[in-house]
Design a protein around this motif. Structure first.
Motif, PDB file in Angstrom:
ATOM      1  N   GLN A   1      -2.210   4.483  -0.756  1.00 41.01           N
ATOM      2  CA  GLN A   1      -2.564   3.856   0.526  1.00 41.01           C
ATOM      3  C   GLN A   1      -2.376   2.348   0.472  1.00 41.01           C
ATOM      4  OE1 GLN A   1      -6.584   5.240   1.055  1.00 41.01           O
ATOM      5  NE2 GLN A   1      -5.941   7.309   1.573  1.00 41.01           N
ATOM      6  N   ALA A   2      -2.826   1.725  -0.616  1.00 39.30           N
ATOM      7  CA  ALA A   2      -2.719   0.270  -0.750  1.00 39.30           C
ATOM      8  C   ALA A   2      -1.261  -0.167  -0.812  1.00 39.30           C
ATOM      9  CB  ALA A   2      -3.472  -0.204  -1.989  1.00 39.30           C
ATOM     10  N   CYS A   3      -0.452   0.556  -1.563  1.00 39.87           N
ATOM     11  CA  CYS A   3       0.969   0.195  -1.685  1.00 39.87           C
ATOM     12  C   CYS A   3       1.713   0.376  -0.369  1.00 39.87           C
ATOM     13  CB  CYS A   3       1.634   1.030  -2.768  1.00 39.87           C
ATOM     14  SG  CYS A   3       1.165   0.546  -4.426  1.00 39.87           S
ATOM     15  N   LEU A   4       1.490   1.505   0.265  1.00 37.53           N
ATOM     16  CA  LEU A   4       2.198   1.767   1.520  1.00 37.53           C
ATOM     17  C   LEU A   4       1.768   0.794   2.614  1.00 37.53           C
ATOM     18  CD1 LEU A   4       2.297   5.677   1.500  1.00 37.53           C
ATOM     19  CD2 LEU A   4       4.150   4.075   0.923  1.00 37.53           C
ATOM     20  N   ALA A   5       0.491   0.480   2.683  1.00 40.01           N
ATOM     21  CA  ALA A   5       0.000  -0.461   3.702  1.00 40.01           C
ATOM     22  C   ALA A   5       0.582  -1.855   3.499  1.00 40.01           C
ATOM     23  CB  ALA A   5      -1.527  -0.518   3.668  1.00 40.01           C
ATOM     24  N   ARG A   6       0.808  -2.229   2.251  1.00 42.16           N
ATOM     25  CA  ARG A   6       1.311  -3.574   1.939  1.00 42.16           C
ATOM     26  C   ARG A   6       2.819  -3.581   1.689  1.00 42.16           C
ATOM     27  NH1 ARG A   6      -3.609  -2.666   0.361  1.00 42.16           N
ATOM     28  NH2 ARG A   6      -5.247  -4.244   0.389  1.00 42.16           N
TER      29      ARG A   6
ATOM     30  N   SER B   1       7.006   8.836  -4.155  1.00 44.53           N
ATOM     31  CA  SER B   1       8.353   8.255  -4.176  1.00 44.53           C
ATOM     32  C   SER B   1       8.500   7.134  -3.151  1.00 44.53           C
ATOM     33  CB  SER B   1       9.420   9.327  -3.919  1.00 44.53           C
ATOM     34  OG  SER B   1       9.224   9.906  -2.642  1.00 44.53           O
ATOM     35  N   GLY B   2       7.556   7.028  -2.219  1.00 43.84           N
ATOM     36  CA  GLY B   2       7.586   5.963  -1.222  1.00 43.84           C
ATOM     37  C   GLY B   2       7.174   4.609  -1.768  1.00 43.84           C
ATOM     38  N   TYR B   3       6.638   4.566  -2.989  1.00 40.20           N
ATOM     39  CA  TYR B   3       6.212   3.279  -3.546  1.00 40.20           C
ATOM     40  C   TYR B   3       6.350   3.184  -5.067  1.00 40.20           C
ATOM     41  CZ  TYR B   3       1.952   5.561  -5.103  1.00 40.20           C
ATOM     42  OH  TYR B   3       1.069   6.382  -5.740  1.00 40.20           O
TER      43      TYR B   3
ATOM     44  N   GLY C   1      -7.740  -0.589 -12.299  1.00 43.76           N
ATOM     45  CA  GLY C   1      -7.347  -1.994 -12.286  1.00 43.76           C
ATOM     46  C   GLY C   1      -6.184  -2.261 -11.363  1.00 43.76           C
ATOM     47  N   LEU C   2      -5.249  -1.342 -11.282  1.00 41.07           N
ATOM     48  CA  LEU C   2      -4.108  -1.494 -10.382  1.00 41.07           C
ATOM     49  C   LEU C   2      -4.563  -1.469  -8.931  1.00 41.07           C
ATOM     50  CD1 LEU C   2      -1.104  -1.937 -10.413  1.00 41.07           C
ATOM     51  CD2 LEU C   2      -0.782   0.523 -10.668  1.00 41.07           C
ATOM     52  N   VAL C   3      -5.453  -0.557  -8.606  1.00 45.74           N
ATOM     53  CA  VAL C   3      -6.007  -0.493  -7.245  1.00 45.74           C
ATOM     54  C   VAL C   3      -6.755  -1.785  -6.935  1.00 45.74           C
ATOM     55  CG1 VAL C   3      -7.714   0.661  -5.769  1.00 45.74           C
ATOM     56  CG2 VAL C   3      -6.109   2.025  -7.131  1.00 45.74           C
ATOM     57  N   ARG C   4      -7.579  -2.231  -7.866  1.00 48.14           N
ATOM     58  CA  ARG C   4      -8.333  -3.475  -7.689  1.00 48.14           C
ATOM     59  C   ARG C   4      -7.393  -4.665  -7.476  1.00 48.14           C
ATOM     60  NH1 ARG C   4     -11.474  -2.907 -11.829  1.00 48.14           N
ATOM     61  NH2 ARG C   4     -10.188  -4.100 -13.267  1.00 48.14           N
TER      62      ARG C   4
END
Length: 169
Positions: free
Chosen positions: A21-26, A52-54, A161-164
Protein backbone atom coordinates in the motif's frame (compact mmCIF):
# COMPACT_ATOMS: atom_id res chain seq x y z
CA UNK A 1 2.63 -25.74 11.81
CA UNK A 2 2.35 -24.38 15.32
CA UNK A 3 0.13 -21.56 16.46
CA UNK A 4 3.12 -19.18 16.75
CA UNK A 5 4.14 -20.02 13.16
CA UNK A 6 0.63 -19.10 11.99
CA UNK A 7 0.68 -15.84 13.97
CA UNK A 8 4.10 -14.96 12.55
CA UNK A 9 2.91 -15.76 9.02
CA UNK A 10 -0.13 -13.53 9.55
CA UNK A 11 2.04 -10.67 10.84
CA UNK A 12 4.38 -10.99 7.87
CA UNK A 13 1.43 -10.95 5.48
CA UNK A 14 0.07 -7.81 7.16
CA UNK A 15 3.48 -6.10 6.94
CA UNK A 16 3.80 -7.07 3.27
CA UNK A 17 0.35 -5.68 2.55
CA UNK A 18 1.23 -2.41 4.34
CA UNK A 19 4.44 -2.24 2.32
CA UNK A 20 2.50 -2.74 -0.89
CA UNK A 21 0.00 0.00 0.00
CA UNK A 22 2.77 2.45 0.93
CA UNK A 23 4.75 1.77 -2.25
CA UNK A 24 1.78 1.96 -4.58
CA UNK A 25 0.44 5.14 -2.95
CA UNK A 26 3.83 6.82 -3.31
CA UNK A 27 4.69 5.20 -6.64
CA UNK A 28 7.94 3.83 -5.26
CA UNK A 29 9.78 0.64 -6.14
CA UNK A 30 11.57 -1.63 -3.66
CA UNK A 31 14.63 -3.86 -3.69
CA UNK A 32 16.17 -6.21 -1.14
CA UNK A 33 19.81 -7.08 -0.49
CA UNK A 34 19.97 -10.12 1.75
CA UNK A 35 22.68 -12.25 3.22
CA UNK A 36 21.72 -14.26 6.32
CA UNK A 37 18.00 -14.28 5.42
CA UNK A 38 18.75 -15.93 2.07
CA UNK A 39 15.94 -14.24 0.16
CA UNK A 40 13.32 -14.54 2.91
CA UNK A 41 12.36 -10.87 2.72
CA UNK A 42 11.94 -10.94 -1.06
CA UNK A 43 9.94 -14.17 -0.78
CA UNK A 44 7.62 -12.67 1.84
CA UNK A 45 7.08 -9.54 -0.26
CA UNK A 46 6.27 -11.53 -3.38
CA UNK A 47 3.85 -13.78 -1.50
CA UNK A 48 1.36 -10.91 -1.89
CA UNK A 49 -0.49 -10.73 -5.20
CA UNK A 50 0.30 -7.52 -7.05
CA UNK A 51 3.84 -7.22 -5.72
CA UNK A 52 5.10 -6.94 -9.30
CA UNK A 53 3.62 -3.42 -9.26
CA UNK A 54 6.39 -2.19 -6.95
CA UNK A 55 8.96 -4.92 -6.20
CA UNK A 56 11.95 -4.39 -8.47
CA UNK A 57 14.43 -7.13 -7.62
CA UNK A 58 15.99 -9.06 -4.78
CA UNK A 59 19.66 -9.81 -4.30
CA UNK A 60 20.92 -12.71 -2.22
CA UNK A 61 24.56 -11.83 -1.70
CA UNK A 62 25.70 -14.45 0.76
CA UNK A 63 29.40 -14.22 -0.03
CA UNK A 64 31.60 -11.16 0.24
CA UNK A 65 32.49 -11.60 -3.42
CA UNK A 66 28.80 -11.34 -4.37
CA UNK A 67 28.37 -8.25 -2.19
CA UNK A 68 31.21 -6.59 -4.09
CA UNK A 69 30.33 -7.88 -7.58
CA UNK A 70 26.55 -7.40 -7.52
CA UNK A 71 26.10 -4.47 -5.12
CA UNK A 72 29.40 -2.63 -5.41
CA UNK A 73 30.25 -2.97 -1.72
CA UNK A 74 33.89 -1.82 -1.55
CA UNK A 75 36.28 -4.64 -0.65
CA UNK A 76 37.93 -2.30 1.85
CA UNK A 77 34.67 -2.04 3.83
CA UNK A 78 34.44 -5.82 4.03
CA UNK A 79 38.12 -6.17 4.92
CA UNK A 80 38.02 -3.52 7.66
CA UNK A 81 34.52 -3.95 9.13
CA UNK A 82 33.42 -7.42 7.99
CA UNK A 83 30.20 -8.52 6.34
CA UNK A 84 28.19 -8.13 9.55
CA UNK A 85 28.57 -4.39 10.06
CA UNK A 86 26.86 -1.03 9.77
CA UNK A 87 29.14 0.01 6.94
CA UNK A 88 28.45 -3.13 4.92
CA UNK A 89 24.64 -3.04 5.14
CA UNK A 90 24.57 0.66 4.31
CA UNK A 91 26.71 -0.01 1.22
CA UNK A 92 24.50 -3.01 0.38
CA UNK A 93 21.24 -1.07 0.40
CA UNK A 94 22.75 1.86 -1.50
CA UNK A 95 24.20 -0.55 -4.07
CA UNK A 96 20.96 -2.51 -4.43
CA UNK A 97 19.01 0.68 -5.11
CA UNK A 98 21.65 1.99 -7.51
CA UNK A 99 22.03 -1.29 -9.43
CA UNK A 100 18.31 -2.13 -9.63
CA UNK A 101 16.98 1.38 -10.10
CA UNK A 102 14.63 0.91 -7.14
CA UNK A 103 13.66 3.92 -5.06
CA UNK A 104 14.10 2.26 -1.65
CA UNK A 105 15.44 -0.94 -0.19
CA UNK A 106 16.48 -2.99 2.77
CA UNK A 107 19.74 -4.82 3.42
CA UNK A 108 20.40 -7.55 5.99
CA UNK A 109 23.64 -9.22 7.07
CA UNK A 110 24.10 -11.27 10.19
CA UNK A 111 25.20 -14.38 12.01
CA UNK A 112 22.27 -16.81 11.98
CA UNK A 113 24.21 -19.68 13.53
CA UNK A 114 24.63 -22.18 14.88
CA UNK A 115 28.33 -21.46 14.19
CA UNK A 116 30.16 -18.46 12.82
CA UNK A 117 29.74 -16.20 15.82
CA UNK A 118 32.50 -14.45 17.72
CA UNK A 119 32.78 -12.56 20.99
CA UNK A 120 32.33 -9.29 19.10
CA UNK A 121 29.57 -10.62 16.82
CA UNK A 122 27.82 -13.53 18.55
CA UNK A 123 25.25 -15.76 16.89
CA UNK A 124 22.03 -13.80 16.53
CA UNK A 125 23.74 -10.50 15.64
CA UNK A 126 22.04 -8.96 12.61
CA UNK A 127 22.65 -5.59 10.96
CA UNK A 128 19.88 -3.92 8.94
CA UNK A 129 19.88 -0.87 6.67
CA UNK A 130 16.91 0.82 5.08
CA UNK A 131 17.01 3.62 2.58
CA UNK A 132 17.93 4.66 -0.92
CA UNK A 133 21.07 5.17 -2.97
CA UNK A 134 21.41 8.60 -1.34
CA UNK A 135 20.38 8.10 2.30
CA UNK A 136 20.42 5.11 4.65
CA UNK A 137 19.65 4.28 8.25
CA UNK A 138 21.27 1.27 9.92
CA UNK A 139 20.48 -0.66 13.09
CA UNK A 140 21.93 -3.72 14.83
CA UNK A 141 19.82 -6.21 16.77
CA UNK A 142 20.57 -9.43 18.58
CA UNK A 143 18.09 -12.28 18.32
CA UNK A 144 17.75 -15.41 20.42
CA UNK A 145 16.92 -18.84 19.12
CA UNK A 146 18.17 -21.28 16.55
CA UNK A 147 19.08 -20.48 12.93
CA UNK A 148 15.48 -20.58 11.77
CA UNK A 149 14.30 -18.30 14.60
CA UNK A 150 17.05 -15.75 13.94
CA UNK A 151 16.24 -15.65 10.22
CA UNK A 152 12.47 -15.36 10.80
CA UNK A 153 12.93 -12.53 13.30
CA UNK A 154 15.26 -10.77 10.87
CA UNK A 155 12.70 -10.97 8.05
CA UNK A 156 10.07 -9.48 10.36
CA UNK A 157 12.31 -6.59 11.46
CA UNK A 158 13.43 -5.94 7.86
CA UNK A 159 9.84 -5.57 6.67
CA UNK A 160 8.80 -3.53 9.72
CA UNK A 161 11.68 -1.13 9.14
CA UNK A 162 10.94 -0.82 5.44
CA UNK A 163 7.31 0.04 6.14
CA UNK A 164 8.41 2.55 8.79
CA UNK A 165 10.94 4.11 6.38
CA UNK A 166 8.27 4.52 3.70
CA UNK A 167 5.64 5.89 6.06
CA UNK A 168 8.10 8.53 7.30
CA UNK A 169 9.19 9.62 3.81
Amino acid sequence: MTRSDTANESELQTLSERLQQACLARRLSVTTAESCTGGGVASTITDIAGSSGYFETGYVTYSNTAKTRLLGVPKTILDVHGAVSRETVMAMVAGACRESGADVGVAISGVAGPGGGSEEKPVGTVWFAWGSAQAQHAECLRFDGDRRAVREQAVHVALEGLVRWLEEV
